[in-house]
Write a protein that holds these residues in place. Structure first.
Motif, PDB file in Angstrom:
ATOM      1  N   VAL A   7       3.797 -39.864 -19.370  1.00  0.00           N
ATOM      2  CA  VAL A   7       3.515 -39.886 -20.807  1.00  0.00           C
ATOM      3  C   VAL A   7       4.217 -41.063 -21.472  1.00  0.00           C
ATOM      4  O   VAL A   7       3.635 -41.756 -22.306  1.00  0.00           O
ATOM      5  CB  VAL A   7       3.911 -38.545 -21.466  1.00  0.00           C
ATOM      6  N   VAL A   8       5.456 -41.318 -21.083  1.00  0.00           N
ATOM      7  CA  VAL A   8       6.196 -42.453 -21.646  1.00  0.00           C
ATOM      8  C   VAL A   8       5.458 -43.759 -21.352  1.00  0.00           C
ATOM      9  O   VAL A   8       5.244 -44.586 -22.246  1.00  0.00           O
ATOM     10  CB  VAL A   8       7.644 -42.506 -21.092  1.00  0.00           C
ATOM     11  N   ALA A   9       5.035 -43.966 -20.110  1.00  0.00           N
ATOM     12  CA  ALA A   9       4.354 -45.206 -19.738  1.00  0.00           C
ATOM     13  C   ALA A   9       3.002 -45.343 -20.425  1.00  0.00           C
ATOM     14  O   ALA A   9       2.649 -46.424 -20.900  1.00  0.00           O
ATOM     15  CB  ALA A   9       4.188 -45.277 -18.221  1.00  0.00           C
ATOM     16  N   GLY A  75      -4.338 -44.013 -18.762  1.00  0.00           N
ATOM     17  CA  GLY A  75      -4.153 -42.589 -18.482  1.00  0.00           C
ATOM     18  C   GLY A  75      -4.795 -42.167 -17.172  1.00  0.00           C
ATOM     19  O   GLY A  75      -4.243 -41.361 -16.433  1.00  0.00           O
ATOM     20  N   VAL A  76      -5.950 -42.738 -16.868  1.00  0.00           N
ATOM     21  CA  VAL A  76      -6.651 -42.401 -15.630  1.00  0.00           C
ATOM     22  C   VAL A  76      -5.863 -42.874 -14.412  1.00  0.00           C
ATOM     23  O   VAL A  76      -5.715 -42.140 -13.436  1.00  0.00           O
ATOM     24  CB  VAL A  76      -8.078 -42.988 -15.634  1.00  0.00           C
ATOM     25  N   VAL A  77      -5.323 -44.096 -14.449  1.00  0.00           N
ATOM     26  CA  VAL A  77      -4.555 -44.575 -13.290  1.00  0.00           C
ATOM     27  C   VAL A  77      -3.204 -43.882 -13.197  1.00  0.00           C
ATOM     28  O   VAL A  77      -2.524 -43.985 -12.174  1.00  0.00           O
ATOM     29  CB  VAL A  77      -4.386 -46.116 -13.257  1.00  0.00           C
ATOM     30  N   ALA A  78      -2.817 -43.164 -14.235  1.00  0.00           N
ATOM     31  CA  ALA A  78      -1.575 -42.392 -14.181  1.00  0.00           C
ATOM     32  C   ALA A  78      -1.743 -41.096 -13.395  1.00  0.00           C
ATOM     33  O   ALA A  78      -0.747 -40.503 -12.974  1.00  0.00           O
ATOM     34  CB  ALA A  78      -1.076 -42.084 -15.587  1.00  0.00           C
ATOM     35  N   VAL A  79      -2.968 -40.663 -13.169  1.00  0.00           N
ATOM     36  CA  VAL A  79      -3.203 -39.396 -12.463  1.00  0.00           C
ATOM     37  C   VAL A  79      -2.606 -39.410 -11.051  1.00  0.00           C
ATOM     38  O   VAL A  79      -1.852 -38.502 -10.694  1.00  0.00           O
ATOM     39  CB  VAL A  79      -4.708 -39.037 -12.454  1.00  0.00           C
ATOM     40  N   PRO A  80      -2.884 -40.434 -10.214  1.00  0.00           N
ATOM     41  CA  PRO A  80      -2.251 -40.408  -8.889  1.00  0.00           C
ATOM     42  C   PRO A  80      -0.727 -40.575  -8.963  1.00  0.00           C
ATOM     43  O   PRO A  80      -0.004 -40.016  -8.134  1.00  0.00           O
ATOM     44  CB  PRO A  80      -2.907 -41.566  -8.130  1.00  0.00           C
ATOM     45  N   GLN A  81      -0.248 -41.310  -9.955  1.00  0.00           N
ATOM     46  CA  GLN A  81       1.197 -41.447 -10.130  1.00  0.00           C
ATOM     47  C   GLN A  81       1.822 -40.100 -10.457  1.00  0.00           C
ATOM     48  O   GLN A  81       2.873 -39.749  -9.922  1.00  0.00           O
ATOM     49  CB  GLN A  81       1.513 -42.422 -11.265  1.00  0.00           C
ATOM     50  N   PHE A  82       1.205 -39.372 -11.353  1.00  0.00           N
ATOM     51  CA  PHE A  82       1.705 -38.046 -11.716  1.00  0.00           C
ATOM     52  C   PHE A  82       1.754 -37.141 -10.495  1.00  0.00           C
ATOM     53  O   PHE A  82       2.752 -36.461 -10.245  1.00  0.00           O
ATOM     54  CB  PHE A  82       0.837 -37.427 -12.814  1.00  0.00           C
TER      55      PHE A  82
END
Length: 143
Positions: A7-9, A75-82
């Protein structure tokens, strides 16, 4: 807890290091759209395409769904990071809980998950962020 650095990123949307773009996002964008800036390491075949390949799959899905907003892309590319960050925190919990019980495991996750470097870097598309998470998972698996 794993959601906090993501969320921060995503909320900040800025970059803290050029490698966030040139090691992962730009090659992924190039892979999906056929244009972009590829650093010499990519053209010469010195870098591994695993991380940009995973991000490219998510960018391709976004393109198929008609996404054009950069914030939504981020936000979409954050999904695998999450998912990877959550997995690494779970590994930390299991590792610490075997030594200090469930409360010790929870404390370890709290202390690691809310530490400054994790909050700053875990949600960033730096190869080191992904490597650190995989290292925690491997450490727990080998224990």
């Amino acid at each position: 807890m794993a959601l906090v650095p993501i969320v921060v990123a995503v909320r900040e949307l800025g970059r803290i290091h050029p490698d966030e773009v040139f090691q992962a996002l730009e090659p992924a964008w190039w892979r999906v759209h056929g244009y972009g800036v590829l650093a010499w390491e990519w053209r010469e075949g010195l870098r591994n395409w695993a991380l940009p390949g995973v991000l490219a799959a998510f960018l391709k899905l976004s393109a198929v769904l008609g996404v054009t907003d950069p914030r939504i892309y981020r936000g979409v590319v954050a999904v695998p990071q999450f998912a990877l960050h959550a997995w690494s925190l779970w590994a930390v919990y299991r590792f610490a809980a075997r030594r200090a019980g469930p409360q010790g495991g929870a404390l370890a996750v709290l202390l690691l998950g809310l530490s400054g470097p994790v909050l700053l870097f875990a949600g960033r598309t730096l190869s080191e962020s992904f490597s650190a998470s995989f290292l925690l998972v491997a450490m727990e698996a080998l224990d």
